[in-house]
Motif scaffolding. Structure first.
Motif, short mmCIF file in Angstrom:
data_model
loop_
_atom_site.label_atom_id
_atom_site.label_comp_id
_atom_site.label_asym_id
_atom_site.label_seq_id
_atom_site.Cartn_x
_atom_site.Cartn_y
_atom_site.Cartn_z
N VAL A 1 0.84 -1.21 0.00
CA VAL A 1 0.00 0.00 0.00
C VAL A 1 0.88 1.25 0.00
O VAL A 1 0.60 2.22 -0.72
N ASN A 2 1.96 1.22 0.80
CA ASN A 2 2.87 2.37 0.83
C ASN A 2 3.50 2.59 -0.54
O ASN A 2 3.62 3.73 -1.02
N ASN A 3 3.91 1.48 -1.19
CA ASN A 3 4.50 1.58 -2.53
C ASN A 3 3.49 2.14 -3.53
O ASN A 3 3.83 2.97 -4.38
N LEU A 4 2.25 1.67 -3.41
CA LEU A 4 1.21 2.15 -4.31
C LEU A 4 0.91 3.62 -4.08
O LEU A 4 0.59 4.36 -5.02
N GLU A 5 1.01 4.06 -2.82
CA GLU A 5 0.80 5.48 -2.52
C GLU A 5 1.88 6.32 -3.19
O GLU A 5 1.60 7.38 -3.76
N TYR B 1 3.57 5.41 -5.82
CA TYR B 1 3.32 5.33 -7.26
C TYR B 1 2.16 6.23 -7.66
O TYR B 1 2.21 6.90 -8.69
N ARG B 2 1.09 6.24 -6.85
CA ARG B 2 -0.06 7.09 -7.16
C ARG B 2 0.34 8.57 -7.16
O ARG B 2 -0.06 9.34 -8.04
N HIS B 3 1.15 8.93 -6.15
CA HIS B 3 1.60 10.32 -6.09
C HIS B 3 2.47 10.65 -7.31
O HIS B 3 2.36 11.74 -7.90
N HIS B 4 3.32 9.69 -7.68
CA HIS B 4 4.17 9.88 -8.86
C HIS B 4 3.32 10.07 -10.11
O HIS B 4 3.58 10.96 -10.93
N LEU B 5 2.32 9.20 -10.28
CA LEU B 5 1.44 9.31 -11.44
C LEU B 5 0.69 10.64 -11.46
O LEU B 5 0.53 11.26 -12.51
N LYS B 6 0.22 11.04 -10.28
CA LYS B 6 -0.51 12.30 -10.21
C LYS B 6 0.39 13.46 -10.63
O LYS B 6 -0.02 14.35 -11.39
N THR B 7 1.64 13.44 -10.13
CA THR B 7 2.58 14.50 -10.51
C THR B 7 2.85 14.47 -12.00
O THR B 7 2.89 15.51 -12.67
N LEU B 8 3.03 13.24 -12.53
CA LEU B 8 3.31 13.10 -13.96
C LEU B 8 2.12 13.58 -14.80
O LEU B 8 2.29 14.29 -15.79
N ILE C 1 12.08 -8.71 -20.17
CA ILE C 1 11.98 -7.46 -19.42
C ILE C 1 10.52 -7.20 -19.07
O ILE C 1 9.62 -7.40 -19.89
N LEU C 2 10.29 -6.77 -17.84
CA LEU C 2 8.95 -6.44 -17.34
C LEU C 2 8.96 -5.01 -16.85
O LEU C 2 9.85 -4.61 -16.09
N HIS C 3 7.98 -4.23 -17.30
CA HIS C 3 7.81 -2.90 -16.70
C HIS C 3 6.38 -2.78 -16.16
O HIS C 3 5.42 -3.18 -16.80
N ILE C 4 6.29 -2.30 -14.93
CA ILE C 4 5.00 -2.05 -14.28
C ILE C 4 4.81 -0.54 -14.27
O ILE C 4 5.29 0.16 -13.37
N GLY C 5 4.14 -0.05 -15.31
CA GLY C 5 4.09 1.39 -15.51
C GLY C 5 5.51 1.91 -15.59
O GLY C 5 6.38 1.33 -16.24
N ARG C 6 5.75 2.99 -14.88
CA ARG C 6 7.11 3.49 -14.71
C ARG C 6 7.59 3.29 -13.28
O ARG C 6 8.62 3.84 -12.86
N LEU C 7 6.84 2.46 -12.53
CA LEU C 7 7.18 2.23 -11.12
C LEU C 7 8.33 1.25 -10.98
O LEU C 7 9.21 1.41 -10.15
N SER C 8 8.33 0.20 -11.81
CA SER C 8 9.33 -0.85 -11.65
C SER C 8 9.74 -1.37 -13.02
O SER C 8 8.90 -1.58 -13.90
N LEU C 9 11.05 -1.56 -13.20
CA LEU C 9 11.60 -2.13 -14.44
C LEU C 9 12.52 -3.27 -14.05
O LEU C 9 13.53 -3.08 -13.36
N LEU C 10 12.15 -4.49 -14.48
CA LEU C 10 12.88 -5.70 -14.10
C LEU C 10 13.30 -6.47 -15.34
O LEU C 10 12.61 -6.45 -16.36
#
Length: 255
Positions: A66-70, A72-79, A188-197
């Motif tokens: 949930v903290n990570n998603l928060e 990420y949500r804040h990052h998306l909102k800013t973006l 390669i996996l990307h979850i939005g711009r939150l995580s790139l593996l």
């Protein structure tokens, strides 16, 4: 006479013995059932305690997610706010300029430069494709057989693709060069711009992109199960579920 009485007494005692033995057997049976019930109860208690520990661990993981998603949500909102401001600015510029070649061409070159900056500062998601797309747009600008409207449409399409990278979870195969200079073919996996593996083709190792050092870092093999689950979800091999994967954010994104 006495002998008769003695015989009667013995007969009465023998007759009463089964009667006395029955309650004893019954008591023993009850005791046995009680012991068995106690064992079953203890097993239930042990199982409940184990389940409680696992539940607490799951709650802690969910809190972290949930903290990570928060973040990420804040990052998306800013973006999104930044993109909306940019789009508002572009719309305003388009409405203000005259419908002439002199007015629209500088704006399109400015937008292409903006794409280059986004790609240079972003995670290397499909980096070769994105760079190639910008190169094609740059070449397109010098073609006299393509209308200005079509050029502008292609540029907007490129911006839309860039926005989509931040809203999708997807996998693809590509080459990756790690910090030790080794180039590998990986998934390669990307979850939005939150995580790139990146994961080895044999699924035995993985790497994550670090935004601070701008390089691939070898991941802990203890996390492989969760990483493989994320790949399976992106490939639609399993039902949607919460993911527990490393995230990579720049300092400005994490605030």
């Amino acid at each position: 006479m006495n002998r008769f009485r003695s015989s009667a007494f013995v007969l009465a005692a023998l007759t009463a013995f089964p009667i006395l033995a029955a309650p004893v057997d019954q008591a023993q049976s009850i005791q046995k059932q009680t012991n068995q019930a106690s064992v079953r109860s203890q097993k239930v208690i042990d199982k409940s305690a184990s389940a409680s520990i696992e539940l607490k661990a799951s709650i802690e993981r969910l809190r972290e997610e949930v903290n990570n998603l928060e973040v990420y949500r804040h990052h998306l909102k800013t973006l999104i706010d930044s993109q909306n401001q940019e789009m508002t600015s572009l719309v305003q510029q388009i409405s203000d300029i005259k419908e002439t070649r002199q007015g629209i061409v500088p704006l399109m070159y400015h937008m292409i430069d903006g794409l280059k900056q986004i790609i240079a500062q972003d995670k290397p998601i499909k980096l070769a494709q994105r760079r190639e797309r910008v190169e094609k747009l740059t070449a397109l600008m010098g073609r006299a057989d393509v209308s200005e409207a079509e050029k502008y449409r292609r540029i907007l399409e490129a911006y839309q693709i860039e926005m989509d990278y931040g809203n999708k979870i997807a996998t693809y195969q590509d080459e990756m060069t790690t910090s030790d200079g080794v180039t590998r073919e990986v998934d390669i996996l990307h979850i939005g711009r939150l995580s790139l593996l990146a994961r080895s083709l044999n699924h035995q190792a993985f790497w994550m992109w670090d935004m601070q050092s701008h390089q691939w870092i070898h991941g802990d093999t203890a996390q492989l199960t969760r990483i493989n689950q994320a790949f399976d979800l992106a490939n639609q091999h399993i039902a949607p579920t919460l993911l527990d994967v490393p995230v990579s954010l720049a300092v400005t994104e994490a605030k």
